[in-house]
Design a protein around this motif. Structure first.
Motif, PDB file in Angstrom:
ATOM      1  N   ALA A  90       0.832  -1.207   0.000  1.00 12.25           N
ATOM      2  CA  ALA A  90       0.000   0.000   0.000  1.00 12.25           C
ATOM      3  C   ALA A  90       0.867   1.257   0.000  1.00 12.25           C
ATOM      4  O   ALA A  90       0.546   2.255  -0.665  1.00 12.25           O
ATOM      5  CB  ALA A  90      -0.921  -0.013   1.220  1.00 12.25           C
ATOM      6  N   ALA A  91       1.969   1.220   0.744  1.00  9.86           N
ATOM      7  CA  ALA A  91       2.869   2.379   0.780  1.00  9.86           C
ATOM      8  C   ALA A  91       3.485   2.645  -0.588  1.00  9.86           C
ATOM      9  O   ALA A  91       3.627   3.805  -1.012  1.00  9.86           O
ATOM     10  CB  ALA A  91       3.963   2.143   1.819  1.00  9.86           C
ATOM     11  N   ILE A  92       3.820   1.569  -1.294  1.00  4.33           N
ATOM     12  CA  ILE A  92       4.391   1.749  -2.634  1.00  4.33           C
ATOM     13  C   ILE A  92       3.348   2.312  -3.593  1.00  4.33           C
ATOM     14  O   ILE A  92       3.646   3.170  -4.438  1.00  4.33           O
ATOM     15  CB  ILE A  92       4.945   0.411  -3.156  1.00  4.33           C
ATOM     16  N   LEU A  93       2.096   1.842  -3.457  1.00  2.00           N
ATOM     17  CA  LEU A  93       1.026   2.382  -4.296  1.00  2.00           C
ATOM     18  C   LEU A  93       0.801   3.869  -4.026  1.00  2.00           C
ATOM     19  O   LEU A  93       0.515   4.644  -4.935  1.00  2.00           O
ATOM     20  CB  LEU A  93      -0.263   1.605  -4.060  1.00  2.00           C
ATOM     21  N   ILE A  94       0.927   4.269  -2.768  1.00  2.00           N
ATOM     22  CA  ILE A  94       0.664   5.666  -2.405  1.00  2.00           C
ATOM     23  C   ILE A  94       1.848   6.563  -2.773  1.00  2.00           C
ATOM     24  O   ILE A  94       1.681   7.631  -3.370  1.00  2.00           O
ATOM     25  CB  ILE A  94       0.348   5.773  -0.899  1.00  2.00           C
ATOM     26  N   PHE A  95       3.047   6.108  -2.394  1.00  2.00           N
ATOM     27  CA  PHE A  95       4.232   6.959  -2.587  1.00  2.00           C
ATOM     28  C   PHE A  95       5.132   6.483  -3.733  1.00  2.00           C
ATOM     29  O   PHE A  95       6.225   7.025  -3.916  1.00  2.00           O
ATOM     30  CB  PHE A  95       5.058   7.000  -1.291  1.00  2.00           C
ATOM     31  N   GLY A  96       4.703   5.450  -4.473  1.00  3.91           N
ATOM     32  CA  GLY A  96       5.555   4.904  -5.526  1.00  3.91           C
ATOM     33  C   GLY A  96       5.861   5.902  -6.622  1.00  3.91           C
ATOM     34  O   GLY A  96       7.017   6.031  -7.062  1.00  3.91           O
ATOM     35  N   LYS A  97       4.840   6.612  -7.074  1.00  7.70           N
ATOM     36  CA  LYS A  97       5.063   7.590  -8.141  1.00  7.70           C
ATOM     37  C   LYS A  97       6.007   8.696  -7.668  1.00  7.70           C
ATOM     38  O   LYS A  97       6.927   9.102  -8.405  1.00  7.70           O
ATOM     39  CB  LYS A  97       3.730   8.188  -8.584  1.00  7.70           C
ATOM     40  N   MET A  98       5.813   9.158  -6.444  1.00  2.98           N
ATOM     41  CA  MET A  98       6.687  10.196  -5.901  1.00  2.98           C
ATOM     42  C   MET A  98       8.123   9.682  -5.798  1.00  2.98           C
ATOM     43  O   MET A  98       9.081  10.397  -6.125  1.00  2.98           O
ATOM     44  CB  MET A  98       6.184  10.638  -4.518  1.00  2.98           C
ATOM     45  N   LEU A  99       8.282   8.414  -5.353  1.00  2.00           N
ATOM     46  CA  LEU A  99       9.615   7.847  -5.242  1.00  2.00           C
ATOM     47  C   LEU A  99      10.259   7.679  -6.619  1.00  2.00           C
ATOM     48  O   LEU A  99      11.462   7.932  -6.791  1.00  2.00           O
ATOM     49  CB  LEU A  99       9.547   6.491  -4.528  1.00  2.00           C
ATOM     50  N   ALA A 100       9.459   7.260  -7.629  1.00  2.00           N
ATOM     51  CA  ALA A 100      10.001   7.098  -8.986  1.00  2.00           C
ATOM     52  C   ALA A 100      10.492   8.424  -9.541  1.00  2.00           C
ATOM     53  O   ALA A 100      11.579   8.511 -10.140  1.00  2.00           O
ATOM     54  CB  ALA A 100       8.929   6.487  -9.888  1.00  2.00           C
ATOM     55  N   MET A 101       9.703   9.474  -9.357  1.00  4.78           N
ATOM     56  CA  MET A 101      10.124  10.791  -9.842  1.00  4.78           C
ATOM     57  C   MET A 101      11.364  11.285  -9.098  1.00  4.78           C
ATOM     58  O   MET A 101      12.248  11.921  -9.681  1.00  4.78           O
ATOM     59  CB  MET A 101       8.976  11.787  -9.656  1.00  4.78           C
ATOM     60  N   ALA A 102      11.439  10.962  -7.803  1.00  7.97           N
ATOM     61  CA  ALA A 102      12.615  11.363  -7.030  1.00  7.97           C
ATOM     62  C   ALA A 102      13.860  10.650  -7.537  1.00  7.97           C
ATOM     63  O   ALA A 102      14.937  11.252  -7.678  1.00  7.97           O
ATOM     64  CB  ALA A 102      12.388  11.070  -5.555  1.00  7.97           C
TER      65      ALA A 102
END
Length: 375
Positions: free
Chosen positions: A43-55
């Motif tokens: 769930a954390a990856i689904l929520i923050f995954g896009k933000m982490l990918a862009m980072a």
């Protein structure tokens, strides 16, 4: 002492459960904790995954760029790492927080939060090879083995279904350009991960009730253990009865010591006896300093006669005071008038015996006692 061989058929008492919790023995499901951590991670990856990918993309671009100015700047490396932290820390912090929260909930949902120093203390029994051998080949070990086999089968089966379902979408990632391919890859990864975690939760759903049942089964008690626990916590009934008798005797002794100090004894005449004392400067109303029925009443009258305390027969008033007034408490206002007549008669009689007044008239047989106070 409880017989260890006795059949344990009774549910554990609340004290037994509390003592077990203090020793660290509570219902726990490792599979439930694992399932919550894994699902929380997905769930954390689904929520923050896009933000982490862009980072990560920004970090890669930042680190791959070569600026001539940075070549001669001695602090350029520290500046670059500061930028990396600025990009990556927020999404990672969000992911770690969700994982920690999921881990805490998963490990405390079944048995609640519990910390025990006794459980944390080292035990020599844990180093005993014989005890370890029993744990390896016991019922609990067999159950854990079956759960492990079941987990492997379920996870492999779910993984096969998920890969078959997303196979062509995963293959299509090679045809996409960045950053869309990174976002899509993380998206598929998160859903695949979530599906695998959900498969583990199937085991947790089965394991949690079993752990609860097994915990209660291990703490079951025999009837003798329940009796012994009751004696230890509440005290031996025979000892408690002896203590109550001693307390009653001491209370009776103190009460009888107050009878000689009373102003009057109101009787039934045989079944009830009430000792009243009135100190106008100390009490607002007459106080019951002793009372009793049958043998106690007879003892009160005996002490009163020995110390020349006036004994007045008034059955209705004696029963009324006995049932409405506690020991060492003043009489209720509704009985003031009736008791005032008794005290007035006693004072006049006392003055007459001293030769300081006329003989008082006989006390009225019917004293003013309200209907609600007649017993």
């Amino acid at each position: 002492m409880a017989d260890e061989s006795a059949e344990k058929t009774e549910q554990p008492t609340s004290k037994k459960l509390q003592d077990a919790a203090e020793k660290g023995q509570i219902a726990r499901s490792k599979d439930m904790g694992t399932a919550f951590v894994l699902i929380g991670s997905a769930a954390a990856i689904l929520i923050f995954g896009k933000m982490l990918a862009m980072a990560l993309l920004d970090v890669a671009q930042r680190m791959m760029q070569l600026n001539p100015k940075d070549i001669f700047e001695t602090n350029s490396m520290f500046t670059a790492w500061g930028a990396v932290g600025e990009y990556i820390i927020p999404p990672l912090a969000g992911i770690f927080f969700i994982i920690l929260l999921a881990g805490f909930i998963g490990n405390t949902l079944l048995g609640g939060f519990n910390f025990s120093w006794q459980a944390a203390a080292p035990k020599a029994s844990k180093l005993n090879p014989l005890s370890g051998f029993k744990r390896m080949f016991g019922l609990q070990a067999l159950v854990e083995l079956l759960k492990s086999i079941l987990k492997v089968l379920v996870v492999v089966g779910i993984a096969y279904l998920l890969l078959k379902m997303f196979f062509f979408d995963i293959m299509a990632l090679s045809l996409m350009s960045e950053p869309n391919n990174i976002e899509s890859a993380l998206y598929f990864l998160a859903w695949l991960f979530l599906g695998l975690c959900a498969s583990v939760s199937v085991i947790a759903v089965v394991d949690a009730p079993y752990q609860k049942w097994n915990h209660i089964r291990q703490l079951k008690m025999s009837l003798q253990e329940i009796k012994d626990e009751y004696k230890n916590s509440e005290g031996d009934p025979q000892i408690k009865a002896r203590i109550r008798r001693t307390q009653m005797q001491m209370s009776m002794k103190r009460m009888m010591q107050e009878v000689p100090k009373a102003d009057v004894i109101v009787t039934n005449p045989t079944h009830y006896a009430i000792a009243l004392k009135y100190d106008q400067g100390k009490f607002r109303a007459p106080v019951v300093v002793a009372k009793g029925v049958d043998e106690v009443a007879m003892h009160i009258r005996k002490i009163a006669n020995e110390h020349k305390v006036p004994v007045i027969e008034s059955p209705a008033l004696a029963r009324s005071i006995y049932h409405t007034t506690e020991l060492d408490h003043p009489i209720p206002e509704q009985l003031f008038a009736a008791v005032a007549q008794v005290l007035a008669y006693v004072y006049q009689l006392r003055m007459y015996k001293k030769g300081k007044g006329n003989r008082p008239k006989a006390l009225a047989k019917e004293l003013p006692i309200p209907e609600g106070y007649r017993h």
